[in-house]
Write a protein that holds these residues in place. Structure first.
Motif, mmCIF file in Angstrom:
data_model
loop_
_atom_site.group_PDB
_atom_site.id
_atom_site.type_symbol
_atom_site.label_atom_id
_atom_site.label_comp_id
_atom_site.label_asym_id
_atom_site.label_seq_id
_atom_site.Cartn_x
_atom_site.Cartn_y
_atom_site.Cartn_z
ATOM 1 N N UNK A 52 45.016 33.627 38.578
ATOM 2 C CA UNK A 52 46.456 33.331 38.604
ATOM 3 C C UNK A 52 46.878 32.620 37.334
ATOM 4 N N UNK A 53 47.864 33.165 36.660
ATOM 5 C CA UNK A 53 48.341 32.499 35.446
ATOM 6 C C UNK A 53 49.503 31.610 35.834
ATOM 7 N N UNK A 54 49.562 30.428 35.228
ATOM 8 C CA UNK A 54 50.634 29.511 35.619
ATOM 9 C C UNK A 54 51.993 30.038 35.195
ATOM 10 N N UNK A 55 52.029 30.940 34.224
ATOM 11 C CA UNK A 55 53.320 31.452 33.763
ATOM 12 C C UNK A 55 54.022 32.226 34.850
ATOM 13 N N UNK A 61 45.636 38.773 45.605
ATOM 14 C CA UNK A 61 44.389 38.495 46.322
ATOM 15 C C UNK A 61 44.140 36.999 46.371
ATOM 16 N N UNK A 62 44.361 36.319 45.243
ATOM 17 C CA UNK A 62 44.160 34.872 45.178
ATOM 18 C C UNK A 62 45.084 34.179 46.171
ATOM 19 N N UNK A 63 46.305 34.716 46.233
ATOM 20 C CA UNK A 63 47.295 34.132 47.130
ATOM 21 C C UNK A 63 46.859 34.222 48.587
ATOM 22 N N UNK A 94 46.393 42.637 37.079
ATOM 23 C CA UNK A 94 46.592 41.186 37.156
ATOM 24 C C UNK A 94 47.402 40.836 38.388
ATOM 25 N N UNK A 95 48.377 41.701 38.701
ATOM 26 C CA UNK A 95 49.203 41.433 39.882
ATOM 27 C C UNK A 95 48.360 41.499 41.142
ATOM 28 N N UNK A 96 47.437 42.446 41.187
ATOM 29 C CA UNK A 96 46.560 42.555 42.368
ATOM 30 C C UNK A 96 45.719 41.307 42.509
ATOM 31 N N UNK A 97 45.229 40.793 41.361
ATOM 32 C CA UNK A 97 44.399 39.589 41.451
ATOM 33 C C UNK A 97 45.199 38.407 41.949
ATOM 34 N N UNK A 118 45.134 30.262 49.827
ATOM 35 C CA UNK A 118 46.545 29.910 49.801
ATOM 36 C C UNK A 118 46.804 28.469 49.393
ATOM 37 N N UNK A 119 45.931 27.545 49.841
ATOM 38 C CA UNK A 119 46.195 26.142 49.527
ATOM 39 C C UNK A 119 46.063 25.888 48.041
ATOM 40 N N UNK A 120 45.013 26.485 47.418
ATOM 41 C CA UNK A 120 44.818 26.279 45.976
ATOM 42 C C UNK A 120 45.960 26.893 45.186
ATOM 43 N N UNK A 121 46.393 28.088 45.608
ATOM 44 C CA UNK A 121 47.511 28.769 44.944
ATOM 45 C C UNK A 121 48.746 27.896 45.004
#
Lengths: 311, 202
Positions: free
Chosen positions: A2-5, A31-33, A25-28, A37-40
């Motif tokens: 996940x990029x902060x931008x 997926x991260x989300x 990148x969007x898929x990643x 979820x808490x880290x995101x």
């Protein structure tokens, strides 16, 4: 990763120039989300921004539309971002009980049909629905918004009972707030249209009955309550959480204020964050601001409706 | 449709909630129809499982199932939830039209757009799209649902008696109504897709 931008924005279109790399990148990010979820979420909080790119203390776009349902005596549609509520009031005549023979009554019902959220299964209603129903009922009664004596037709024999039904059409967080605004808006719109009603058991032996309820009149509302729900996560206060945020945050504070700025109710049902009084005071200040905002929005829609009627 | 206001939400294709109903060859389509308490003239406290709701749920489900390409999505479930906010006759048809739009919005593959319309026969005149007052007059009420481009009838319901030749006229009228609705739905979907495309920056 996940990029902060990317500041959130689940419906943000992928930048056209990204091409294949952008899609991957969007898929990643998605997926991260889902996986963390808490880290995101906390990553966003560190930049003082939320998942939909709102600042922490800013509520979502709110809109109120009155008179949506023609067959009801009063109705309103309220949207807080994606959260959508429809409230409608139907007035019926009842015989008041002996101990409150000069008062009418209000019956509040809150429904969450399976249409509102993928987590609600048909056959089993949502857990929060009766809780919100009770909260709404308590707030409307205790704020004194409606003077029950106003609803009386003939002392001891007939009075109005206002059935308020609120349906959640899309559940995306802040359900109680949206439901309260829709209830208030529906009452603002409610017109007692002076229809002739027969009082049960009164017809024998009477040829001419005096018409009690002749003109159209609106219900007089005083001390209109407005509420705000804030989520507390570690040391951040998030105003007007969405459903995604609600699934991550465990602690909520709901503050209900009336037109004079008095606190009608404060509701903090447990949660992992133990709040100092300073945080509660902050929530009350935020609620005051929000109440002003909601009052303006409601007044605008009422005047828009009157313009429509007169033109 | 007129004063009848209906909102439909489609969820899916998603995992089957009740594993015992899972079908390995095709998707399971589920439909639930419910009316708001304030939708009709008198406020009636409606029970979830009452007969009329169950019947209409079944009708909508079977009509939409005829059009959805269920074999493309085995072991999954598609939920169609219908909520009637205001009822003024023709609720069945409004629900089917709304369900078609919702399924198209969800991107679920379908054979064709399913549209529906009602027609009746009062005072020796065939009438299209009856409202509540006209419907309660006691004349026959024909509900037709068609797959518009393929010109096939998926739903046909009628109550009351009607001579055969008049019935054909009334049904023809209803089919024309359905086609008009289908054109309108197609325009709306096209417009929506254009907007999505422009928002995506494509």
């Amino acid at each position: 990763m996940a990029t902060t931008a990317r500041g959130g924005g689940e419906r943000e279109p992928a930048a056209g120039s990204g091409g294949g790399g952008g899609a991957a990148a969007e898929m990643e990010v998605e997926a991260y989300r889902r996986l963390f979820p808490v880290a995101y979420f906390e990553r966003h909080l560190r930049e003082s921004v939320r998942l939909d790119a709102r600042p922490l203390a800013s509520p979502r776009d709110t809109s109120v539309a009155l008179g949506l349902v023609g067959s009801a005596d009063g109705s309103a549609l309220v949207k807080f971002g994606d959260t959508t509520m429809v409230a409608a009031i139907k007035l019926e005549v009842m015989t008041p009980p002996a101990e409150s023979s000069d008062e009418g009554s209000v019956a509040v019902d809150f429904y969450m049909p399976p249409i509102c959220s993928p987590t609600v299964r048909p056959g089993r209603s949502a857990e929060v629905a009766p809780v919100i129903s009770k909260q709404l009922s308590d707030v409307i009664m205790s704020s004194g918004m409606i003077n029950l004596k106003d609803l009386c037709l003939i002392n001891g024999k007939a009075s109005w009972i206002a059935y308020l039904d609120i349906y959640c059409l899309n559940a995306d967080g802040s359900l109680f707030d949206a439901a309260l605004v829709s209830a208030v808006a529906a009452f603002t719109h409610c017109i007692d249209d002076g229809r002739v009603v027969t009082v049960p058991g009164e017809l024998e032996g009477k040829t001419k009955l005096p018409l009690v309820n002749k003109d159209k009149r609106k219900l007089m509302l005083n001390n209109v309550p407005f509420s705000l729900t804030c989520g507390l996560h570690k040391e951040h206060i998030l105003v007007d959480p969405t459903a995604e945020e609600e699934s991550i945050i465990e602690t909520f504070v709901t503050v209900v204020l009336d037109t004079l700025g008095r606190v009608v109710s404060v509701y903090k049902p447990g949660g992992s964050v133990l709040a100092y009084t300073s945080i509660l005071k902050e929530c009350i200040t935020l609620a005051k601001r929000r109440a002003q905002q909601l009052r303006n929005i409601l007044n605008e829609s009422v005047s828009a409706m009157e313009v429509d009627k007169s033109s | 449709m007129g004063n009848t206001r209906v909102i439909v939400a489609v969820y899916g294709p998603r995992e089957v909630q009740n594993k015992s109903q899972q079908n390995n060859n095709q998707a399971l389509v589920r439909c639930e129809y419910s009316m708001a308490n304030f939708s009709t003239g008198d406020r009636t406290r409606r029970q979830k499982g009452d007969r009329r709701s169950t019947e209409i749920s079944l009708v909508i489900r079977q009509t939409m199932e005829a059009s959805i390409l269920t074999h493309l999505m085995p072991r999954s479930q598609i939920d169609i939830f219908v909520q009637v906010l205001q009822a003024d006759g023709g609720t069945r048809s409004a629900c089917i039209n709304a369900a078609t739009l919702a399924l198209a919005d969800a991107g679920i593959p379908m054979r064709d757009i399913v549209t529906s319309c009602t027609a009746g026969y009062l005072c020796s005149t065939p009438l299209l799209d009856l409202n509540y007052v006209e419907d309660s007059a006691g004349g026959p009420d024909v509900t037709v649902g068609i797959l518009s481009k393929m010109d096939k009838v998926t739903l046909l319901q009628m109550d009351a008696k009607l001579p055969m030749d008049i019935f054909e006229n009334v049904m023809q009228l209803a089919i024309e109504g359905c086609k008009a609705i289908a054109n309108y739905i197609r325009e709306v979907l096209l417009e929506n897709t254009k907007q999505l495309e422009s928002r995506r920056g494509g």
